[in-house]
Design a protein around this motif. Structure first.
Motif, PDB file in Angstrom:
ATOM      1  N   VAL A  36       0.841  -1.220  -0.006  1.00 60.05           N
ATOM      2  CA  VAL A  36       0.075   0.135   0.060  1.00 60.05           C
ATOM      3  C   VAL A  36       0.877   1.159  -0.686  1.00 60.05           C
ATOM      4  CG1 VAL A  36      -2.168   1.238   1.259  1.00 60.05           C
ATOM      5  CG2 VAL A  36      -1.736  -1.466   1.069  1.00 60.05           C
ATOM      6  N   VAL A  37       0.868   2.006  -0.900  1.00 61.30           N
ATOM      7  CA  VAL A  37       1.395   2.899  -1.003  1.00 61.30           C
ATOM      8  C   VAL A  37      -0.065   4.351  -0.575  1.00 61.30           C
ATOM      9  CG1 VAL A  37       2.443   5.201  -2.571  1.00 61.30           C
ATOM     10  CG2 VAL A  37       2.835   2.832  -2.978  1.00 61.30           C
ATOM     11  N   THR A  38       0.371   5.241   0.550  1.00 59.60           N
ATOM     12  CA  THR A  38      -0.197   6.186   0.952  1.00 59.60           C
ATOM     13  C   THR A  38      -0.346   7.513   0.237  1.00 59.60           C
ATOM     14  OG1 THR A  38       2.412   7.048   2.766  1.00 59.60           O
ATOM     15  CG2 THR A  38       0.014   5.086   3.252  1.00 59.60           C
ATOM     16  N   THR A  39      -0.767   7.584   0.599  1.00 64.73           N
ATOM     17  CA  THR A  39      -1.394   9.408  -0.749  1.00 64.73           C
ATOM     18  C   THR A  39      -1.970  10.713   0.199  1.00 64.73           C
ATOM     19  OG1 THR A  39      -3.207   8.940  -1.492  1.00 64.73           O
ATOM     20  CG2 THR A  39      -1.518   7.928  -3.025  1.00 64.73           C
ATOM     21  N   PRO A  40      -1.769  11.447   0.042  1.00 57.98           N
ATOM     22  CA  PRO A  40      -2.160  13.044   0.982  1.00 57.98           C
ATOM     23  C   PRO A  40      -3.878  12.496  -0.172  1.00 57.98           C
ATOM     24  CG  PRO A  40      -0.186  13.862  -0.697  1.00 57.98           C
ATOM     25  CD  PRO A  40      -0.681  12.421  -1.176  1.00 57.98           C
ATOM     26  N   HIS A  41      -4.237  12.762  -1.083  1.00 59.33           N
ATOM     27  CA  HIS A  41      -4.518  12.208  -1.368  1.00 59.33           C
ATOM     28  C   HIS A  41      -5.499  10.891  -2.739  1.00 59.33           C
ATOM     29  CE1 HIS A  41      -6.225  16.147  -1.008  1.00 59.33           C
ATOM     30  NE2 HIS A  41      -5.233  16.217  -1.543  1.00 59.33           N
ATOM     31  N   ALA A  42      -6.323  10.021  -1.848  1.00 58.96           N
ATOM     32  CA  ALA A  42      -5.984   8.375  -1.878  1.00 58.96           C
ATOM     33  C   ALA A  42      -6.618   8.926  -3.563  1.00 58.96           C
ATOM     34  CB  ALA A  42      -6.446   7.601  -1.265  1.00 58.96           C
ATOM     35  N   ALA A  43      -7.936   9.318  -3.771  1.00 61.05           N
ATOM     36  CA  ALA A  43      -8.682   9.071  -4.435  1.00 61.05           C
ATOM     37  C   ALA A  43      -8.372  10.939  -5.472  1.00 61.05           C
ATOM     38  CB  ALA A  43     -10.118   8.909  -5.236  1.00 61.05           C
ATOM     39  N   GLY A  44      -8.291  10.970  -6.891  1.00 60.36           N
ATOM     40  CA  GLY A  44      -8.337  11.947  -7.321  1.00 60.36           C
ATOM     41  C   GLY A  44      -7.386  13.133  -7.225  1.00 60.36           C
ATOM     42  N   ALA A  45      -6.340  12.688  -6.755  1.00 57.77           N
ATOM     43  CA  ALA A  45      -4.816  13.199  -6.476  1.00 57.77           C
ATOM     44  C   ALA A  45      -4.369  14.206  -7.165  1.00 57.77           C
ATOM     45  CB  ALA A  45      -4.107  12.547  -5.994  1.00 57.77           C
ATOM     46  N   PRO A  46      -4.008  15.891  -7.403  1.00 61.38           N
ATOM     47  CA  PRO A  46      -3.992  16.312  -7.679  1.00 61.38           C
ATOM     48  C   PRO A  46      -2.113  15.995  -8.873  1.00 61.38           C
ATOM     49  CG  PRO A  46      -4.105  17.176  -6.067  1.00 61.38           C
ATOM     50  CD  PRO A  46      -3.629  15.962  -5.830  1.00 61.38           C
ATOM     51  N   GLN A  47      -2.166  16.608 -10.215  1.00 62.32           N
ATOM     52  CA  GLN A  47      -1.332  15.814 -10.828  1.00 62.32           C
ATOM     53  C   GLN A  47       0.123  16.190  -9.926  1.00 62.32           C
ATOM     54  OE1 GLN A  47      -1.560  13.840 -13.519  1.00 62.32           O
ATOM     55  NE2 GLN A  47       0.137  13.685 -13.218  1.00 62.32           N
ATOM     56  N   PHE A  48       0.067  17.137  -9.992  1.00 57.91           N
ATOM     57  CA  PHE A  48       1.986  17.412  -9.144  1.00 57.91           C
ATOM     58  C   PHE A  48       2.260  16.739  -8.653  1.00 57.91           C
ATOM     59  CE2 PHE A  48      -0.858  19.833  -5.809  1.00 57.91           C
ATOM     60  CZ  PHE A  48      -0.514  19.957  -4.538  1.00 57.91           C
ATOM     61  N   VAL A  49       0.923  15.601  -7.285  1.00 57.35           N
ATOM     62  CA  VAL A  49       1.309  15.523  -5.981  1.00 57.35           C
ATOM     63  C   VAL A  49       1.557  13.749  -6.609  1.00 57.35           C
ATOM     64  CG1 VAL A  49      -0.180  13.536  -4.433  1.00 57.35           C
ATOM     65  CG2 VAL A  49      -0.392  16.035  -5.232  1.00 57.35           C
ATOM     66  N   ASP A  50       1.470  13.804  -7.983  1.00 59.83           N
ATOM     67  CA  ASP A  50       1.657  12.571  -8.541  1.00 59.83           C
ATOM     68  C   ASP A  50       3.028  12.168  -8.687  1.00 59.83           C
ATOM     69  OD1 ASP A  50      -1.415  10.958  -8.875  1.00 59.83           O
ATOM     70  OD2 ASP A  50      -1.289  11.417 -10.625  1.00 59.83           O
ATOM     71  N   GLY A  51       3.620  13.476  -9.765  1.00 60.14           N
ATOM     72  CA  GLY A  51       4.785  13.609 -10.325  1.00 60.14           C
ATOM     73  C   GLY A  51       5.692  13.632  -9.396  1.00 60.14           C
ATOM     74  N   ASP A  52       5.303  14.940  -7.918  1.00 58.79           N
ATOM     75  CA  ASP A  52       7.017  14.638  -7.311  1.00 58.79           C
ATOM     76  C   ASP A  52       6.518  14.162  -5.962  1.00 58.79           C
ATOM     77  OD1 ASP A  52       7.000  17.485  -9.007  1.00 58.79           O
ATOM     78  OD2 ASP A  52       6.080  18.012  -7.881  1.00 58.79           O
ATOM     79  N   TYR A  53       5.304  13.079  -6.098  1.00 64.40           N
ATOM     80  CA  TYR A  53       5.357  12.092  -4.850  1.00 64.40           C
ATOM     81  C   TYR A  53       4.596  11.011  -5.098  1.00 64.40           C
ATOM     82  CZ  TYR A  53       3.743  10.924  -0.313  1.00 64.40           C
ATOM     83  OH  TYR A  53       3.205  10.271   1.451  1.00 64.40           O
ATOM     84  N   LEU A  54       4.093  10.534  -5.738  1.00 63.65           N
ATOM     85  CA  LEU A  54       3.500   9.429  -6.202  1.00 63.65           C
ATOM     86  C   LEU A  54       4.461   8.098  -6.936  1.00 63.65           C
ATOM     87  CD1 LEU A  54      -0.239   9.571  -6.187  1.00 63.65           C
ATOM     88  CD2 LEU A  54       1.288   8.461  -4.739  1.00 63.65           C
ATOM     89  N   ALA A  55       5.057   9.379  -7.789  1.00 66.50           N
ATOM     90  CA  ALA A  55       5.576   8.079  -8.982  1.00 66.50           C
ATOM     91  C   ALA A  55       6.912   7.672  -8.031  1.00 66.50           C
ATOM     92  CB  ALA A  55       6.161   9.071  -9.883  1.00 66.50           C
ATOM     93  N   PRO A  56       8.542   8.109  -7.478  1.00 67.56           N
ATOM     94  CA  PRO A  56       8.887   7.463  -6.361  1.00 67.56           C
ATOM     95  C   PRO A  56       8.723   6.455  -5.570  1.00 67.56           C
ATOM     96  CG  PRO A  56       9.082  10.552  -6.794  1.00 67.56           C
ATOM     97  CD  PRO A  56       7.869   9.843  -7.519  1.00 67.56           C
ATOM     98  N   LEU A  57       7.519   6.937  -5.322  1.00 67.17           N
ATOM     99  CA  LEU A  57       6.897   5.797  -3.671  1.00 67.17           C
ATOM    100  C   LEU A  57       5.816   4.211  -5.043  1.00 67.17           C
ATOM    101  CD1 LEU A  57       4.826   7.576  -0.780  1.00 67.17           C
ATOM    102  CD2 LEU A  57       6.609   6.371  -1.376  1.00 67.17           C
ATOM    103  N   THR A  58       5.249   4.824  -5.825  1.00 65.39           N
ATOM    104  CA  THR A  58       5.053   3.428  -6.182  1.00 65.39           C
ATOM    105  C   THR A  58       6.520   2.621  -7.243  1.00 65.39           C
ATOM    106  OG1 THR A  58       2.909   4.271  -7.103  1.00 65.39           O
ATOM    107  CG2 THR A  58       3.665   2.996  -8.983  1.00 65.39           C
ATOM    108  N   GLU A  59       7.346   3.530  -7.720  1.00 68.63           N
ATOM    109  CA  GLU A  59       8.441   2.667  -7.935  1.00 68.63           C
ATOM    110  C   GLU A  59       9.454   1.860  -7.039  1.00 68.63           C
ATOM    111  OE1 GLU A  59      12.759   3.950 -10.141  1.00 68.63           O
ATOM    112  OE2 GLU A  59      11.850   5.493  -9.805  1.00 68.63           O
ATOM    113  N   TRP A  60       8.874   2.627  -5.581  1.00 67.89           N
ATOM    114  CA  TRP A  60       9.637   1.714  -4.669  1.00 67.89           C
ATOM    115  C   TRP A  60       8.673   0.339  -4.137  1.00 67.89           C
ATOM    116  CZ3 TRP A  60       6.573   0.984  -0.184  1.00 67.89           C
ATOM    117  CH2 TRP A  60       7.533   0.616   0.437  1.00 67.89           C
ATOM    118  N   ALA A  61       7.568   0.667  -4.455  1.00 67.20           N
ATOM    119  CA  ALA A  61       6.521  -0.199  -4.487  1.00 67.20           C
ATOM    120  C   ALA A  61       6.570  -1.256  -4.767  1.00 67.20           C
ATOM    121  CB  ALA A  61       5.858   0.520  -4.191  1.00 67.20           C
TER     122      ALA A  61
END
Length: 299
Positions: A36-61
């Motif tokens: 499970v990758v935790t996100t500030p907004h699990a659904a409908g996260a802003p695009q900048f969160v996807d790029g700056d936050y989620l992408a590295p975490l998803t790669e790690w996962a």
């Protein structure tokens, strides 16, 4: 139905994967191994969160899941998934609901003693809210390549939902192709006197405890399950006696392939797990994996 496995990079994930593989081998159910990758907004996260936050975490996962693939025992069917959610417990429950899972398997906190179950923040929330069985792996749990669940021990104390737990445990044993027994624990203060009189008094206390528990099993299980299940479970009763929960639990014989079934607190919400104080002590002292049963649905 699949079994969801909470996988992490540490021993907690490895132990959970080992235990889930044993369950899968015993039931024939496939595994869903999840990070499970935790996100500030699990659904409908802003695009900048996807790029700056989620992408590295998803790669790690995905890297963590690659490790799980490498460690997956042969002959066990499994899928692997990265799931985004606002919290790890919430994400695991979302995934379990979506996949209609039969159980959720999670490992012990790495801060606990080897061979025992210790509840971290994630497990603590799950054992107080999950609507499906949660199976806890002791720290460092490992099993052989052909290991299966050989015996189900039903923890029984005569509480109001004791019959529900006993019937659930018996049906679980049947689905696993395992033997079944009922275990109960008599925790009493240390002896203050020694000699024949004291020993006789101890034996009388245990005899009365056994009679009380057997009567409760016959009554509670008999109300829920037809046939001779109540008599069979009553005959299987084993009592652990000790001056603490740990001593009482260790007074019972345990072996590889054992699984301990523990029920919820009498105040648990309907169809939810809520681990009470006694059950928490049993879980923390148990030398084998523990299967936590949600409370029954109230009518």
């Amino acid at each position: 139905m699949p079994i969801v496995v909470a996988y992490t990079a540490g021993d907690s994930g490895t132990s959970a994967l080992e235990l889930a593989s044993v369950l899968s081998r015993s039931t024939g159910e496939p595994l869903v191994v999840a990070v499970v990758v935790t996100t500030p907004h699990a659904a409908g996260a802003p695009q900048f969160v996807d790029g700056d936050y989620l992408a590295p975490l998803t790669e790690w996962a995905n890297t963590v899941l690659d490790t799980a693939r490498d460690r997956m025992p042969s002959g066990v069917a499994a899928s692997f998934e990265v799931h985004r959610a606002s919290s790890i417990p919430g994400g695991l429950l979302e995934l379990a609901a979506r996949s209609k899972a039969s159980a959720l398997v999670i490992g012990s906190s790495s801060k606990g003693p080897l061979g025992r179950i210790s509840l971290g923040s994630v497990t603590d929330r799950l054992v107080h809210s999950a609507p499906l069985p949660v199976v806890l792996a002791p720290l460092g749990f490992r099993a052989g390549p052909s290991a299966r669940i050989r015996r189900v021990s039903i923890g029984y104390g005569g509480s109001k939902d004791g019959g529900h737990v006993a019937v659930t445990g018996a049906r679980l044993a049947e689905s696993l192709g395992a033997a079944v027994r009922v275990v109960t624990f008599a925790v009493r203060p240390p002896r203050q006197f020694f000699g024949g009189v004291e020993e006789s008094a101890d034996e009388l206390v245990i005899d009365r405890w056994v009679t009380r528990m057997k009567d409760a099993i016959l009554r509670q299980v008999g109300e829920l399950a037809p046939g001779r299940l109540a008599e069979r479970l009553a005959r299987s009763l084993v009592v652990g006696d000790g001056v603490s929960w740990a001593h009482a639990i260790w007074d019972v014989e345990w072996a590889d392939g054992d699984l301990l079934v523990v029920g919820p607190s009498s105040s648990a919400p309907a169809a939810r797990i809520f681990l009470g104080s006694r059950a928490s002590k049993i879980v923390r002292s148990a030398p084998v994996p523990v299967y936590l049963v949600p409370a029954p649905r109230r009518h």
